[in-house]
Design a protein around this motif. Structure first.
Motif, PDB file in Angstrom:
ATOM      1  N   GLY A  29       0.960  -1.202   0.078  1.00 22.67           N
ATOM      2  CA  GLY A  29      -0.094   0.098   0.005  1.00 22.67           C
ATOM      3  C   GLY A  29       0.821   1.205   0.066  1.00 22.67           C
ATOM      4  N   VAL A  30       2.095   1.215   0.751  1.00 22.49           N
ATOM      5  CA  VAL A  30       2.752   2.376   0.700  1.00 22.49           C
ATOM      6  C   VAL A  30       3.413   2.262  -0.671  1.00 22.49           C
ATOM      7  CG1 VAL A  30       5.111   3.199   1.486  1.00 22.49           C
ATOM      8  CG2 VAL A  30       3.553   2.173   3.085  1.00 22.49           C
ATOM      9  N   LEU A  31       3.861   1.486  -1.594  1.00 19.76           N
ATOM     10  CA  LEU A  31       4.345   1.692  -2.620  1.00 19.76           C
ATOM     11  C   LEU A  31       3.254   2.043  -3.548  1.00 19.76           C
ATOM     12  CD1 LEU A  31       6.845   1.217  -4.797  1.00 19.76           C
ATOM     13  CD2 LEU A  31       5.866  -1.096  -4.819  1.00 19.76           C
ATOM     14  N   ARG A  32       1.984   1.669  -3.425  1.00 20.89           N
ATOM     15  CA  ARG A  32       0.886   2.014  -4.278  1.00 20.89           C
ATOM     16  C   ARG A  32       0.859   3.688  -4.140  1.00 20.89           C
ATOM     17  NH1 ARG A  32      -1.840  -2.459  -3.994  1.00 20.89           N
ATOM     18  NH2 ARG A  32      -2.623  -1.871  -2.050  1.00 20.89           N
ATOM     19  N   ALA A  33       0.514   4.055  -2.971  1.00 23.24           N
ATOM     20  CA  ALA A  33       0.428   5.448  -2.423  1.00 23.24           C
ATOM     21  C   ALA A  33       1.524   6.313  -3.164  1.00 23.24           C
ATOM     22  CB  ALA A  33       0.325   5.625  -1.044  1.00 23.24           C
ATOM     23  N   GLY A  34       2.702   5.722  -3.248  1.00 24.88           N
ATOM     24  CA  GLY A  34       3.844   6.478  -3.694  1.00 24.88           C
ATOM     25  C   GLY A  34       3.795   6.743  -5.144  1.00 24.88           C
ATOM     26  N   LEU A  35       3.454   5.498  -5.777  1.00 22.09           N
ATOM     27  CA  LEU A  35       3.252   5.666  -7.250  1.00 22.09           C
ATOM     28  C   LEU A  35       2.322   6.659  -7.579  1.00 22.09           C
ATOM     29  CD1 LEU A  35       3.814   1.969  -8.266  1.00 22.09           C
ATOM     30  CD2 LEU A  35       5.527   3.567  -8.352  1.00 22.09           C
ATOM     31  N   ALA A  36       1.218   6.437  -7.093  1.00 25.72           N
ATOM     32  CA  ALA A  36       0.209   7.436  -7.258  1.00 25.72           C
ATOM     33  C   ALA A  36       0.637   8.805  -7.118  1.00 25.72           C
ATOM     34  CB  ALA A  36      -1.033   7.173  -6.348  1.00 25.72           C
ATOM     35  N   SER A  37       1.507   9.151  -5.976  1.00 23.79           N
ATOM     36  CA  SER A  37       2.008  10.444  -5.770  1.00 23.79           C
ATOM     37  C   SER A  37       2.809  11.027  -7.006  1.00 23.79           C
ATOM     38  CB  SER A  37       2.755  10.453  -4.339  1.00 23.79           C
ATOM     39  OG  SER A  37       3.260  11.535  -4.193  1.00 23.79           O
ATOM     40  N   ILE A  38       3.459  10.195  -7.622  1.00 23.14           N
ATOM     41  CA  ILE A  38       4.475  10.569  -8.644  1.00 23.14           C
ATOM     42  C   ILE A  38       3.488  11.170  -9.552  1.00 23.14           C
ATOM     43  CG2 ILE A  38       5.962   9.842 -10.267  1.00 23.14           C
ATOM     44  CD1 ILE A  38       6.697   7.492  -8.854  1.00 23.14           C
ATOM     45  N   SER A  39       2.268  10.795  -9.871  1.00 19.00           N
ATOM     46  CA  SER A  39       1.566  11.354 -11.020  1.00 19.00           C
ATOM     47  C   SER A  39       1.111  12.769 -10.470  1.00 19.00           C
ATOM     48  CB  SER A  39       0.279  10.441 -11.462  1.00 19.00           C
ATOM     49  OG  SER A  39      -0.782  11.320 -12.222  1.00 19.00           O
ATOM     50  N   LEU A  40       0.705  12.837  -9.059  1.00 17.44           N
ATOM     51  CA  LEU A  40       0.310  14.063  -8.696  1.00 17.44           C
ATOM     52  C   LEU A  40       1.478  15.364  -8.626  1.00 17.44           C
ATOM     53  CD1 LEU A  40      -1.712  12.974  -5.698  1.00 17.44           C
ATOM     54  CD2 LEU A  40      -2.664  13.889  -7.792  1.00 17.44           C
TER      55      LEU A  40
END
Length: 290
Positions: A29-40
């Protein structure tokens, strides 16, 4: 750079019990949130014209100015124009600007404007936050690099290396350099006292380093005492390593030691990477609301 409201909304949804929350799903989940943060982060970056100009387009603009201004001087060596000579320094400067300047100003503003405190009130992990920052820095640096090399080759007629071993050397120099500058940018973000002073504090530091590290001036033209000062900092070594990629082997004789010293380049960049990591851990405060 200002965090878009959607970033805080996304973090709030995690706090509300989203099954994808890092608190529930752990590391994935941490990784998934981090990858989503890259787009933002990428969207916020390219919506800030001043950031794009001073970190993304600045090295390209400076290479164009130097290439055109000194075109009348002809080649400084067989097959080496002034634009070709300045290219490795601009590549190194681009890594510095994207990593150190961009992150230091960015995080200082987010801290000063209260965005870190808002994110601190959600269960979003600091690891996810920094995955987003590091991913944004890596992708924008790669885009800047591609544009810089294309501009040099297609507009200024610079002949790029053709040997695979030189591109392999370039790859580890770039990756080690961008990792080092990213961590130093995080560490430097603790220096500005407010969001308004961030640019005024960070910009002179990175500008001074460019002038004393062999980016705009030939390094050996500087007084020995200034060379010694510049040799303490990583930009000098990154620029030297990049010259070993883009300039003929004969140019190694113009370095202070008479060689490229790639082992020393790798050692000192790695040392600064560790320094940046330690300083980041000691100075960065993830602000949690009580």
């Amino acid at each position: 750079m200002t965090i878009p409201a959607t970033a805080t909304a996304d973090a709030a949804s995690l706090a509300a019990g989203d099954p994808r929350s890092p608190r529930r799903s752990g590391a994935p989940g941490v990784l998934r949130a981090g990858l989503a943060s890259i787009s933002l982060e990428l969207r916020a970056y390219y919506r800030a014209p001043d950031t794009v100009f001073f970190t993304f387009l600045f090295p390209i603009m400076m290479l164009g100015i130097f290439g055109v201004a000194f075109e009348s001087m002809g080649e400084i060596a067989p097959g080496v124009t002034m634009a070709a000579y300045y290219l490795p320094g601009m590549v190194a400067a681009g890594v510095l600007l994207t990593g150190v300047q961009n992150l230091a100003v960015d995080i200082a503003r987010e801290k000063g404007e209260g965005w870190l405190r808002r994110l601190g009130g959600t269960p979003i992990s600091p690891v996810s936050y920094f995955i987003g920052k590091a991913g944004m820095i890596l992708l924008t640096s790669l885009a800047q690099l591609a544009l810089l090399l294309a501009f040099a080759a297609l507009v200024l007629g610079v002949e790029l290396p053709s040997e695979p071993e030189l591109w392999l050397r370039f790859a580890w120099l770039f990756l080690l350099g961008i990792a080092t500058m990213t961590l130093l940018g995080i560490a430097l973000s603790a220096v500005p006292r407010s969001s308004r002073s961030a640019t005024a504090v960070v910009l002179p530091i990175v500008l001074l380093l460019q002038f004393i590290s062999g980016v705009y001036l030939q390094f050996t033209m500087l007084p020995e005492w200034l060379q010694n000062i510049a040799s303490v900092f990583p930009l000098k070594w990154l620029a030297q390593g990049m010259r070993s990629v883009f300039l003929p082997e004969s140019f190694a004789a113009t370095e202070p030691s008479g060689s490229w010293d790639l082992g020393l380049v790798a050692l000192l960049l790695a040392a600064w990477l560790v320094v940046g990591l330690v300083l980041s851990l000691l100075t960065f405060k993830w602000q949690r609301r009580t």
